[in-house]
Design a protein around this motif. Structure first.
Motif, PDB file in Angstrom:
ATOM      1  N   ALA A   1       0.823  -1.218   0.000  1.00 33.97           N
ATOM      2  CA  ALA A   1       0.000   0.000   0.000  1.00 33.97           C
ATOM      3  C   ALA A   1       0.850   1.258   0.000  1.00 33.97           C
ATOM      4  CB  ALA A   1      -0.911   0.002   1.231  1.00 33.97           C
ATOM      5  N   LEU A   2       2.158   1.128   0.263  1.00 30.67           N
ATOM      6  CA  LEU A   2       2.991   2.309   0.480  1.00 30.67           C
ATOM      7  C   LEU A   2       3.049   3.226  -0.737  1.00 30.67           C
ATOM      8  CD1 LEU A   2       4.784   3.886   2.372  1.00 30.67           C
ATOM      9  CD2 LEU A   2       6.718   2.443   1.688  1.00 30.67           C
ATOM     10  N   ARG A   3       3.165   2.652  -1.935  1.00 31.54           N
ATOM     11  CA  ARG A   3       3.250   3.502  -3.129  1.00 31.54           C
ATOM     12  C   ARG A   3       1.984   4.342  -3.292  1.00 31.54           C
ATOM     13  NH1 ARG A   3       3.326  -1.269  -7.533  1.00 31.54           N
ATOM     14  NH2 ARG A   3       4.357  -2.280  -5.788  1.00 31.54           N
ATOM     15  N   TRP A   4       0.835   3.762  -2.924  1.00 36.69           N
ATOM     16  CA  TRP A   4      -0.436   4.478  -3.053  1.00 36.69           C
ATOM     17  C   TRP A   4      -0.575   5.540  -1.961  1.00 36.69           C
ATOM     18  CZ3 TRP A   4      -2.351   3.606  -7.602  1.00 36.69           C
ATOM     19  CH2 TRP A   4      -2.069   2.389  -8.230  1.00 36.69           C
ATOM     20  N   VAL A   5       0.010   5.282  -0.807  1.00 39.79           N
ATOM     21  CA  VAL A   5       0.046   6.296   0.254  1.00 39.79           C
ATOM     22  C   VAL A   5       0.854   7.506  -0.217  1.00 39.79           C
ATOM     23  CG1 VAL A   5       0.938   6.814   2.563  1.00 39.79           C
ATOM     24  CG2 VAL A   5      -0.289   4.681   2.151  1.00 39.79           C
ATOM     25  N   TYR A   6       2.036   7.238  -0.784  1.00 37.63           N
ATOM     26  CA  TYR A   6       2.874   8.337  -1.285  1.00 37.63           C
ATOM     27  C   TYR A   6       2.166   9.105  -2.396  1.00 37.63           C
ATOM     28  CZ  TYR A   6       7.097   6.843   1.263  1.00 37.63           C
ATOM     29  OH  TYR A   6       8.010   6.556   2.233  1.00 37.63           O
ATOM     30  N   PHE A  64      -0.890  14.069  -4.454  1.00 39.17           N
ATOM     31  CA  PHE A  64      -2.069  14.775  -4.954  1.00 39.17           C
ATOM     32  C   PHE A  64      -2.565  15.825  -3.959  1.00 39.17           C
ATOM     33  CE2 PHE A  64      -2.659  10.732  -7.499  1.00 39.17           C
ATOM     34  CZ  PHE A  64      -2.283  11.323  -8.702  1.00 39.17           C
ATOM     35  N   LEU A  65      -2.424  15.546  -2.669  1.00 39.75           N
ATOM     36  CA  LEU A  65      -2.824  16.540  -1.663  1.00 39.75           C
ATOM     37  C   LEU A  65      -1.869  17.728  -1.652  1.00 39.75           C
ATOM     38  CD1 LEU A  65      -3.860  14.404   1.447  1.00 39.75           C
ATOM     39  CD2 LEU A  65      -5.327  15.929   0.140  1.00 39.75           C
ATOM     40  N   ALA A 105       0.856   6.343   8.124  1.00 37.38           N
ATOM     41  CA  ALA A 105       0.725   5.107   7.345  1.00 37.38           C
ATOM     42  C   ALA A 105       2.036   4.767   6.651  1.00 37.38           C
ATOM     43  CB  ALA A 105      -0.391   5.247   6.314  1.00 37.38           C
ATOM     44  N   ALA A 106       2.740   5.777   6.133  1.00 36.49           N
ATOM     45  CA  ALA A 106       4.039   5.546   5.493  1.00 36.49           C
ATOM     46  C   ALA A 106       5.055   5.051   6.524  1.00 36.49           C
ATOM     47  CB  ALA A 106       4.537   6.825   4.829  1.00 36.49           C
ATOM     48  N   MET A 107       5.092   5.695   7.695  1.00 36.04           N
ATOM     49  CA  MET A 107       6.037   5.289   8.738  1.00 36.04           C
ATOM     50  C   MET A 107       5.753   3.879   9.247  1.00 36.04           C
ATOM     51  SD  MET A 107       6.162   8.739  11.063  1.00 36.04           S
ATOM     52  CE  MET A 107       6.373  10.366  10.321  1.00 36.04           C
ATOM     53  N   VAL A 120      -8.444  10.562  -4.222  1.00 36.47           N
ATOM     54  CA  VAL A 120      -9.483   9.700  -3.649  1.00 36.47           C
ATOM     55  C   VAL A 120      -9.255   8.258  -4.107  1.00 36.47           C
ATOM     56  CG1 VAL A 120     -11.957   9.230  -3.535  1.00 36.47           C
ATOM     57  CG2 VAL A 120     -11.131  11.598  -3.548  1.00 36.47           C
ATOM     58  N   ALA A 121      -8.968   8.096  -5.398  1.00 30.67           N
ATOM     59  CA  ALA A 121      -8.741   6.754  -5.953  1.00 30.67           C
ATOM     60  C   ALA A 121      -7.507   6.102  -5.335  1.00 30.67           C
ATOM     61  CB  ALA A 121      -8.595   6.836  -7.467  1.00 30.67           C
ATOM     62  N   THR A 122      -6.413   6.863  -5.192  1.00 31.25           N
ATOM     63  CA  THR A 122      -5.194   6.278  -4.615  1.00 31.25           C
ATOM     64  C   THR A 122      -5.378   5.961  -3.134  1.00 31.25           C
ATOM     65  OG1 THR A 122      -4.297   8.510  -4.243  1.00 31.25           O
ATOM     66  CG2 THR A 122      -3.664   7.391  -6.277  1.00 31.25           C
ATOM     67  N   ALA A 123      -6.142   6.806  -2.427  1.00 26.18           N
ATOM     68  CA  ALA A 123      -6.398   6.538  -1.004  1.00 26.18           C
ATOM     69  C   ALA A 123      -7.240   5.278  -0.827  1.00 26.18           C
ATOM     70  CB  ALA A 123      -7.094   7.734  -0.364  1.00 26.18           C
ATOM     71  N   LEU A 124      -8.242   5.101  -1.694  1.00 25.29           N
ATOM     72  CA  LEU A 124      -9.065   3.881  -1.631  1.00 25.29           C
ATOM     73  C   LEU A 124      -8.231   2.645  -1.944  1.00 25.29           C
ATOM     74  CD1 LEU A 124     -12.324   5.152  -3.392  1.00 25.29           C
ATOM     75  CD2 LEU A 124     -12.097   4.434  -0.990  1.00 25.29           C
ATOM     76  N   ARG A 125      -7.323   2.776  -2.912  1.00 26.61           N
ATOM     77  CA  ARG A 125      -6.449   1.651  -3.264  1.00 26.61           C
ATOM     78  C   ARG A 125      -5.529   1.300  -2.098  1.00 26.61           C
ATOM     79  NH1 ARG A 125      -6.061  -3.035  -5.835  1.00 26.61           N
ATOM     80  NH2 ARG A 125      -3.946  -3.467  -6.609  1.00 26.61           N
ATOM     81  N   ALA A 126      -4.972   2.323  -1.453  1.00 29.65           N
ATOM     82  CA  ALA A 126      -4.100   2.086  -0.297  1.00 29.65           C
ATOM     83  C   ALA A 126      -4.879   1.416   0.825  1.00 29.65           C
ATOM     84  CB  ALA A 126      -3.513   3.413   0.184  1.00 29.65           C
ATOM     85  N   ASP A 127      -6.114   1.860   1.043  1.00 26.40           N
ATOM     86  CA  ASP A 127      -6.960   1.272   2.082  1.00 26.40           C
ATOM     87  C   ASP A 127      -7.237  -0.197   1.795  1.00 26.40           C
ATOM     88  OD1 ASP A 127      -8.716   0.928   4.192  1.00 26.40           O
ATOM     89  OD2 ASP A 127     -10.427   1.772   3.117  1.00 26.40           O
TER      90      ASP A 127
END
Length: 492
Positions: free
Chosen positions: A281-286, A291-292, A399-401, A462-469
């Motif tokens: 999930a880390l790549r999607w968190v980054y 995007f933010l 989440a990254a840490m 939103v899409a990357t956050a959902l993917r990370a989740d």
């Protein structure tokens, strides 16, 4: 034993999702928190202060042709420094690394203050960028290593809020010094402030061990590619020709893609190896952080829109640029209190959604010769958009840490947050300049292009956050299944 290891990993994950320390408890680490926050703040203030002072400096020492390169030199140096945080920490330890960061920044500020000509000022700006980048990366890295795990979200919220605070303090100080023609004195103040912070470092910061014989290696190939991308973006941001601007942004994107390919194959990396593992999930968190953070770039042009379409005086228009940061900084104080894992996951998704909605709503409120009431309506919308950043950012950083139980990789993941933020800011500024130019010469079209464009980018978050989740939940289930299987095997 495999079962014991799986059980430890499961408890490690559960602790992170259920326990959050209080602000009062963070106060018991006041010295450490003050140094971490102060290091980030001094770099953030410098960005906006220098932007306010440069016109006065150019009038004094000349060098108008090199004016735009101030931001380029600073940004490139900052990116380089964030990538060297792990090596600096492993070689010199916490205290000495911070002393180096504050020292380099102070020297750079002193060079700026004494500059007889623009080329010398650029050297000083480069040194400032190195110091600021190192201090920013160290801030995130030491949250990981110097604060208890349950205070990570509070520590992240604190130092992230410093970016927003810098947007208030920087322009105010810069405008004050510029008003009296004392731009050199402003850089002296920065140098002194850096020196004062350095005095407290050995007294309040916990010392860490260092590995002088086996320090972290420098990822040279990745470093060159990132510097090239940062440079291309900076050049794109100052070009008036749309075709050339698109070409340099495309070049930057290609260099970033080359960076990713190099990172995947290399033994020495900037980002933790977990970033490139299948199912991580880390790549999607980054990417969500990207995007933010990129959305903040709209601040650059908000004062311009306030003056040209809202008829506001420069001082009042400047506050509109700071409204986004105010929402970001204030909301992090509330967001960091979230304890339930379900709430945290919702906040990570809600953040980019709120930012996208706020920017889209602001685009619809743009109007030529807007009446005062309509212009005032921009403020709550900007605060709403900024709130989206603040809701999600602390939890994305944690989440990254928390992506790995390995200490070295975890520290690298924390330090990489600064690199991701810096690159996202650079991309955001370049894309913002492109969108405004595409909408020109009509100011209304420029405003709508900018705001709707970044609303779309934020929606991708939103899409990357959902993917990370989704991937985080899968990982959690695998850990629990592994732990149960290990326990069952041990009791057979």
């Amino acid at each position: 034993m495999p079962g014991n290891q799986a059980t430890q990993e499961r408890s490690w994950h559960v602790d992170d999702s259920q326990r959050v320390g209080s602000w009062r408890e963070l106060g018991s680490h006041f010295g450490t928190a003050a140094v971490l926050a102060g290091g980030v703040l001094i770099g953030a203030v410098n960005i906006y202060l220098a932007a306010s002072l440069l016109p006065t400096a150019v009038a004094d020492i000349g060098g108008e042709r090199l004016y735009a390169w101030n931001a380029t030199v600073f940004l490139t140096a900052q990116v380089v420094a964030t990538m060297l945080v792990s090596r600096t920490l492993s070689r010199y330890g916490n205290v000495s690394s911070y002393l180096i960061g504050f020292g380099v920044f102070a020297v750079g500020s002193a060079v700026c203050a004494a500059s007889p000509a623009m080329p010398v000022l650029l050297v000083g700006r480069g040194a400032q960028g190195l110091g600021a980048g190192l201090l920013t990366g160290l801030g995130f890295a030491l949250i990981y290593s110097a604060l208890p795990r349950h205070l990570w979200v509070r520590g992240t919220a604190l130092i992230s809020a410093m970016f927003g605070l810098g947007n208030f303090v920087g322009p105010a100080l810069g405008g004050l010094f510029a008003q009296f023609g004392s731009w050199r004195l402003a850089f002296v103040v920065l140098a002194v402030a850096s020196g004062v912070m350095a005095v407290f470092v050995p007294r309040v910061l916990p010392r860490s061990g260092r590995d002088g014989e086996h320090p972290a290696e420098v990822p040279l190939s990745a470093l060159v590619l990132v510097v090239g991308a940062a440079g291309a973006l900076s050049v794109a941001g100052i070009l008036a020709n749309k075709v050339l601007m698109v070409a340099f942004i495309a070049l930057a994107l290609m260099l970033v893609m080359a960076f990713v390919v190099t990172e995947r194959r290399s033994r020495v990396r900037v980002l933790p190896r977990q970033t490139y593992r299948a199912g991580s999930a880390l790549r999607w968190v980054y990417l969500t952080i990207v995007f933010l953070a990129a959305g903040v770039a709209v601040e650059i042009f908000l004062p311009l829109f306030g003056q040209r379409m809202g008829g506001l005086p420069p001082v009042a228009a400047g506050f509109f640029g700071a409204a986004l940061s105010l929402g970001w900084s204030a909301s992090q104080v509330v967001s960091s209190s979230a304890r339930r894992q379900r709430t945290v996951r919702r906040l990570r998704v809600a953040g980019p959604a709120l930012l996208a909605a706020g920017l889209a709503m602001l685009a619809l409120l743009q109007q030529r010769d807007a009446p005062l009431l309509l212009v005032l309506a921009w403020l709550p919308v900007l605060l709403l958009a900024g709130t989206g950043i603040g809701l999600a950012m602390p939890h994305l950083s944690v989440a990254a840490m928390s992506s790995t139980p390995d200490k070295v990789e975890g520290e690298k993941a924390a330090a990489a947050i600064a690199t991701v933020l810096t690159m996202a800011t650079a991309f955001g500024a370049a894309v913002a300049g492109l969108l405004v130019n595409l909408g020109g010469p009509a100011m209304l079209n420029s405003a709508r292009y900018l705001l709707l464009g970044f609303a779309a980018l934020s929606a991708l978050g939103v899409a990357t956050a959902l993917r990370a989740d989704h991937l985080a939940r899968l990982t959690e289930r695998r850990r629990e299944s592994g732990a149960e299987a290990g326990d069952h095997e041990r009791h057979r």
